[in-house]
Design a protein around this motif. Structure first.
Motif, mmCIF file in Angstrom:
data_model
loop_
_atom_site.group_PDB
_atom_site.id
_atom_site.type_symbol
_atom_site.label_atom_id
_atom_site.label_comp_id
_atom_site.label_asym_id
_atom_site.label_seq_id
_atom_site.Cartn_x
_atom_site.Cartn_y
_atom_site.Cartn_z
ATOM 1 N N GLY A 21 101.724 -31.369 -67.846
ATOM 2 C CA GLY A 21 101.317 -32.196 -68.985
ATOM 3 C C GLY A 21 102.052 -33.522 -68.957
ATOM 4 O O GLY A 21 102.869 -33.779 -68.079
ATOM 5 N N TRP A 22 101.775 -34.352 -69.950
ATOM 6 C CA TRP A 22 102.413 -35.676 -69.971
ATOM 7 C C TRP A 22 103.587 -35.755 -70.935
ATOM 8 O O TRP A 22 104.255 -36.779 -71.017
ATOM 9 C CB TRP A 22 101.387 -36.765 -70.271
ATOM 10 N N THR A 23 103.891 -34.666 -71.660
ATOM 11 C CA THR A 23 104.992 -34.707 -72.622
ATOM 12 C C THR A 23 106.318 -34.237 -72.042
ATOM 13 O O THR A 23 107.295 -34.129 -72.771
ATOM 14 C CB THR A 23 104.675 -33.858 -73.865
ATOM 15 N N THR A 24 106.369 -33.964 -70.763
ATOM 16 C CA THR A 24 107.594 -33.451 -70.162
ATOM 17 C C THR A 24 108.794 -34.360 -70.411
ATOM 18 O O THR A 24 108.677 -35.582 -70.438
ATOM 19 C CB THR A 24 107.415 -33.240 -68.644
ATOM 20 N N GLU A 25 109.936 -33.724 -70.591
ATOM 21 C CA GLU A 25 111.206 -34.440 -70.665
ATOM 22 C C GLU A 25 112.070 -34.089 -69.458
ATOM 23 O O GLU A 25 113.262 -34.355 -69.437
ATOM 24 C CB GLU A 25 111.958 -34.054 -71.949
ATOM 25 N N ALA A 26 111.449 -33.497 -68.434
ATOM 26 C CA ALA A 26 112.185 -32.971 -67.285
ATOM 27 C C ALA A 26 112.972 -34.045 -66.533
ATOM 28 O O ALA A 26 113.953 -33.720 -65.870
ATOM 29 C CB ALA A 26 111.238 -32.244 -66.331
ATOM 30 N N ASP A 27 112.571 -35.307 -66.643
ATOM 31 C CA ASP A 27 113.320 -36.376 -65.978
ATOM 32 C C ASP A 27 114.482 -36.876 -66.835
ATOM 33 O O ASP A 27 115.330 -37.617 -66.348
ATOM 34 C CB ASP A 27 112.401 -37.546 -65.632
ATOM 35 N N LEU A 28 114.500 -36.485 -68.106
ATOM 36 C CA LEU A 28 115.545 -36.931 -69.020
ATOM 37 C C LEU A 28 116.554 -35.838 -69.337
ATOM 38 O O LEU A 28 117.733 -36.123 -69.562
ATOM 39 C CB LEU A 28 114.932 -37.414 -70.346
#
Length: 175
Positions: free
Chosen positions: A34-41
């Motif tokens: 999805g586009w709501t990921t926070e995996a990079d933050l």
């Protein structure tokens, strides 16, 4: 075409499914669908069963569930505060993001605050670095306030930050 969701308030038995949905929408590789990921933050958890159980049971608080054909598609947490309803823990199953279910959940939450609680203002905090998400809320009438809150660094209940500059910005909307 996505199914039309049915809405209801979560109860104690729903807590594990809510935690699984929230984690899938924001953390880890599954969230990248999805586009709501926070995996990079952020790494680590987004929430846990104790935290979700607490908001499910808290007076003046409701976790709204959107379901279709027995499947949990989305959820959000609303908390009645003195001047506004606070909107948070907004999660949509990653594979279903971008199809309108999130918009339906947000509209239902706003209606709940207005009609059930008589509140005419919604507020939320969003990680400032989530420009795409902030823009999505702005398209739905939310306004950036320029008011910020620090990210709870050191409290792993909210995740493990992958960068040192995270903070939350408050967004508001008159209902």
């Amino acid at each position: 075409m996505q199914p039309e969701p049915a809405f209801r308030a979560a109860g104690p038995a729903d807590v594990p499914a809510v935690v699984a949905l929230v984690e899938s929408a924001y953390r880890g590789e599954a969230s990248r669908a999805g586009w709501t990921t926070e995996a990079d933050l952020l790494d680590g958890q987004r929430t846990d069963e104790a935290g979700v159980a607490e908001v499910v049971a808290r007076p003046g608080s409701v976790v709204l569930l959107a379901e279709a054909e027995g499947d949990l598609l989305a959820c959000c947490h609303l908390e009645r505060r003195s001047a506004a309803a606070y909107f948070g823990m907004f999660s949509v199953r990653p594979a279903m993001q971008g199809g309108g279910i999130g918009r339906a959940v947000l509209e239902r939450a706003e209606r709940h605050a207005r009609e059930e609680w008589g509140i005419d203002r919604m507020e939320m905090t969003v990680i400032e670095q989530r420009a795409d998400l902030i823009a999505w809320y702005e398209r739905r009438g939310y306004v950036r306030t320029g008011e910020y809150e620090p990210f709870p660094y050191g409290d792993e209940r909210f995740g493990v930050p992958l960068r040192p500059d995270l903070r939350f910005e408050r967004l508001v909307k008159a209902l």
